[in-house]
Every structure is written in structure tokens, then in C-alpha cells.
Write a protein that holds these residues in place. Structure first.
Motif, PDB file in Angstrom:
ATOM      1  N   UNK A  75       0.838  -1.197   0.000  1.00 47.43           N
ATOM      2  CA  UNK A  75       0.000   0.000   0.000  1.00 47.43           C
ATOM      3  C   UNK A  75       0.874   1.249   0.000  1.00 47.43           C
ATOM      4  N   UNK A  76       0.619   2.124  -0.970  1.00 47.89           N
ATOM      5  CA  UNK A  76       1.400   3.354  -1.074  1.00 47.89           C
ATOM      6  C   UNK A  76       0.512   4.572  -1.350  1.00 47.89           C
ATOM      7  N   UNK A  77      -0.806   4.408  -1.251  1.00 45.16           N
ATOM      8  CA  UNK A  77      -1.732   5.510  -1.510  1.00 45.16           C
ATOM      9  C   UNK A  77      -2.966   5.343  -0.622  1.00 45.16           C
ATOM     10  N   UNK A  78      -3.660   6.427  -0.390  1.00 48.72           N
ATOM     11  CA  UNK A  78      -4.854   6.445   0.469  1.00 48.72           C
ATOM     12  C   UNK A  78      -4.525   5.922   1.865  1.00 48.72           C
ATOM     13  N   UNK A  79      -3.329   6.201   2.325  1.00 48.12           N
ATOM     14  CA  UNK A  79      -2.883   5.668   3.611  1.00 48.12           C
ATOM     15  C   UNK A  79      -3.589   6.321   4.790  1.00 48.12           C
ATOM     16  N   UNK A  80      -4.185   7.497   4.579  1.00 44.94           N
ATOM     17  CA  UNK A  80      -4.896   8.188   5.647  1.00 44.94           C
ATOM     18  C   UNK A  80      -6.396   7.903   5.626  1.00 44.94           C
ATOM     19  N   UNK A  81      -6.844   7.137   4.646  1.00 47.12           N
ATOM     20  CA  UNK A  81      -8.270   6.827   4.545  1.00 47.12           C
ATOM     21  C   UNK A  81      -8.684   5.934   5.708  1.00 47.12           C
ATOM     22  N   UNK A  82      -9.912   6.094   6.156  1.00 51.54           N
ATOM     23  CA  UNK A  82     -10.374   5.344   7.310  1.00 51.54           C
ATOM     24  C   UNK A  82     -10.551   3.862   7.069  1.00 51.54           C
ATOM     25  N   UNK A  83     -10.939   3.474   5.866  1.00 52.81           N
ATOM     26  CA  UNK A  83     -11.252   2.075   5.591  1.00 52.81           C
ATOM     27  C   UNK A  83     -10.426   1.504   4.456  1.00 52.81           C
ATOM     28  N   UNK A  84     -10.283   2.243   3.390  1.00 56.13           N
ATOM     29  CA  UNK A  84      -9.624   1.701   2.197  1.00 56.13           C
ATOM     30  C   UNK A  84      -8.124   2.007   2.196  1.00 56.13           C
ATOM     31  N   UNK A  85      -7.432   1.279   1.346  1.00 58.16           N
ATOM     32  CA  UNK A  85      -6.011   1.511   1.076  1.00 58.16           C
ATOM     33  C   UNK A  85      -5.797   1.220  -0.406  1.00 58.16           C
ATOM     34  N   UNK A  86      -4.783   1.842  -0.985  1.00 60.19           N
ATOM     35  CA  UNK A  86      -4.568   1.672  -2.424  1.00 60.19           C
ATOM     36  C   UNK A  86      -3.099   1.408  -2.733  1.00 60.19           C
ATOM     37  N   UNK A  87      -2.917   0.854  -3.920  1.00 61.67           N
ATOM     38  CA  UNK A  87      -1.583   0.627  -4.476  1.00 61.67           C
ATOM     39  C   UNK A  87      -1.557   1.354  -5.817  1.00 61.67           C
ATOM     40  N   UNK A  88      -0.690   2.334  -5.934  1.00 58.66           N
ATOM     41  CA  UNK A  88      -0.482   3.027  -7.211  1.00 58.66           C
ATOM     42  C   UNK A  88       0.713   2.390  -7.906  1.00 58.66           C
ATOM     43  N   UNK A  89       0.509   1.978  -9.150  1.00 63.67           N
ATOM     44  CA  UNK A  89       1.573   1.354  -9.932  1.00 63.67           C
ATOM     45  C   UNK A  89       1.841   2.251 -11.133  1.00 63.67           C
ATOM     46  N   UNK A  90       3.078   2.684 -11.262  1.00 60.23           N
ATOM     47  CA  UNK A  90       3.490   3.532 -12.376  1.00 60.23           C
ATOM     48  C   UNK A  90       4.285   2.703 -13.385  1.00 60.23           C
ATOM     49  N   UNK A  91       4.405   3.215 -14.573  1.00 62.82           N
ATOM     50  CA  UNK A  91       5.134   2.503 -15.622  1.00 62.82           C
ATOM     51  C   UNK A  91       6.537   2.155 -15.133  1.00 62.82           C
ATOM     52  N   UNK A  92       6.901   0.906 -15.299  1.00 62.03           N
ATOM     53  CA  UNK A  92       8.219   0.442 -14.885  1.00 62.03           C
ATOM     54  C   UNK A  92       8.265  -0.101 -13.472  1.00 62.03           C
ATOM     55  N   UNK A  93       7.205   0.140 -12.676  1.00 60.28           N
ATOM     56  CA  UNK A  93       7.162  -0.396 -11.318  1.00 60.28           C
ATOM     57  C   UNK A  93       7.010  -1.909 -11.358  1.00 60.28           C
ATOM     58  N   UNK A  94       7.608  -2.558 -10.393  1.00 65.72           N
ATOM     59  CA  UNK A  94       7.427  -3.990 -10.215  1.00 65.72           C
ATOM     60  C   UNK A  94       6.501  -4.196  -9.026  1.00 65.72           C
ATOM     61  N   UNK A  95       5.747  -5.275  -9.058  1.00 64.18           N
ATOM     62  CA  UNK A  95       4.897  -5.617  -7.918  1.00 64.18           C
ATOM     63  C   UNK A  95       5.327  -6.985  -7.410  1.00 64.18           C
ATOM     64  N   UNK A  96       5.399  -7.099  -6.096  1.00 65.18           N
ATOM     65  CA  UNK A  96       5.747  -8.369  -5.464  1.00 65.18           C
ATOM     66  C   UNK A  96       4.527  -9.280  -5.598  1.00 65.18           C
ATOM     67  N   UNK A  97       4.579 -10.191  -6.562  1.00 64.43           N
ATOM     68  CA  UNK A  97       3.404 -11.000  -6.882  1.00 64.43           C
ATOM     69  C   UNK A  97       2.976 -11.880  -5.715  1.00 64.43           C
ATOM     70  N   UNK A  98       3.918 -12.477  -5.006  1.00 66.51           N
ATOM     71  CA  UNK A  98       3.562 -13.340  -3.876  1.00 66.51           C
ATOM     72  C   UNK A  98       2.877 -12.527  -2.777  1.00 66.51           C
ATOM     73  N   UNK A  99       3.417 -11.351  -2.484  1.00 67.27           N
ATOM     74  CA  UNK A  99       2.818 -10.495  -1.455  1.00 67.27           C
ATOM     75  C   UNK A  99       1.442 -10.009  -1.898  1.00 67.27           C
ATOM     76  N   UNK A 100       1.272  -9.721  -3.186  1.00 66.18           N
ATOM     77  CA  UNK A 100      -0.014  -9.267  -3.701  1.00 66.18           C
ATOM     78  C   UNK A 100      -1.061 -10.376  -3.590  1.00 66.18           C
ATOM     79  N   UNK A 101      -0.699 -11.583  -3.983  1.00 66.43           N
ATOM     80  CA  UNK A 101      -1.614 -12.722  -3.881  1.00 66.43           C
ATOM     81  C   UNK A 101      -2.011 -12.932  -2.415  1.00 66.43           C
ATOM     82  N   UNK A 102      -1.051 -12.838  -1.502  1.00 63.87           N
ATOM     83  CA  UNK A 102      -1.350 -13.002  -0.073  1.00 63.87           C
ATOM     84  C   UNK A 102      -2.305 -11.909   0.409  1.00 63.87           C
ATOM     85  N   UNK A 103      -2.146 -10.687  -0.083  1.00 64.13           N
ATOM     86  CA  UNK A 103      -3.011  -9.579   0.304  1.00 64.13           C
ATOM     87  C   UNK A 103      -4.444  -9.812  -0.181  1.00 64.13           C
ATOM     88  N   UNK A 104      -4.584 -10.284  -1.406  1.00 58.31           N
ATOM     89  CA  UNK A 104      -5.923 -10.594  -1.937  1.00 58.31           C
ATOM     90  C   UNK A 104      -6.558 -11.706  -1.108  1.00 58.31           C
TER      91      UNK A 104
END
Length: 113
Positions: A75-104
Motif C-alpha cells: 500500500x502506497x496511496x490512500x494511507x490516511x483513509x479510514x477504511x480503504x487503502x490503495x496501491x499506485x503502480x506507475x510505468x516500470x514499477x514492479x509488484x511483489x506477486x507473492x505479497x499481492x496474492x497473499x493480500x488478496x
């Protein structure tokens, strides 16, 4: 949606969400003139997340993200929101697939609890 890195990333994220929860339900919601395809939403026993594309990023918003553990720090966005959290992905960013699957999976478990 433009056929570029963003659509490729949405396809990749869709595959990871389905890997994490094979029984996920994907729907397009909130269609409007400026976005006729709508916003992809992913649900299982409640909303898991939405995936939106912007000019410079793909944004994944987890409906109940504030209640999830995020040991990998995805999570790198909407960190101050009361309920939700977001992940912003920009061109060239990598995502940790194992961590993402675990989060889902954690989000599904939370919805089912």
C-alpha cells in the motif's frame, strides 16, 4: 482503455487476483461517458478491490485495506483513509506477486469472517 503498459498491468493484476481467489467475481461498475468500459471490480463475499487506470498509473483500491496486514508494504496511496487503502503502480514499477496474492487472499478471508 488504451492498449499500453496500463492495460498489460491490468491483465497481469486480474490474473493474480484470480490466482489468489479462483471464485472471484469480476464486474464492470460505474460506467460513464468518459469511461464507457467502467471500473473493474473484484468481489468474493463482498468487494475485494477495484482497478482503475489513469494517465500515469494503475490504481488498485482495496475496499477494506486499512484492516489488512501489509508486511511487504504494497500500500502506497490512500494511507490516511479510514477504511480503504490503495496501491499506485506507475510505468516500470514492479509488484511483489507473492505479497499481492497473499493480500488478496487476506481480503477474501476478511470478507468471509
Amino acid at each position: 482503455m488504451a492498449d499500453d503498459w496500463r492495460s498489460d498491468m491490468v491483465d497481469r493484476l486480474r490474473a493474480l487476483i484470480t490466482k489468489a481467489e479462483p471464485d472471484v467475481v469480476e464486474e464492470a461498475k460505474w460506467r460513464k461517458e468518459s469511461n464507457p468500459d467502467g471500473v473493474p471490480t473484484f468481489s468474493r463475499s463482498g468487494l475485494i478491490c477495484t482497478v482503475e487506470t489513469y494517465g500515469d498509473k494503475v490504481k488498485l483500491t482495496f475496499a477494506r485495506g486499512a484492516a489488512l496486514d501489509d508486511p511487504a508494504g504494497l500500500f502506497n496511496a490512500s494511507l490516511d483513509a479510514g477504511t480503504r487503502r490503495a496501491i499506485d503502480i506507475h510505468e516500470g514499477d514492479e509488484i511483489d506477486e507473492d505479497a499481492f496474492v497473499a493480500l488478496v487472499r487476506e481480503a477474501v478471508d476478511l470478507n468471509q469472517s
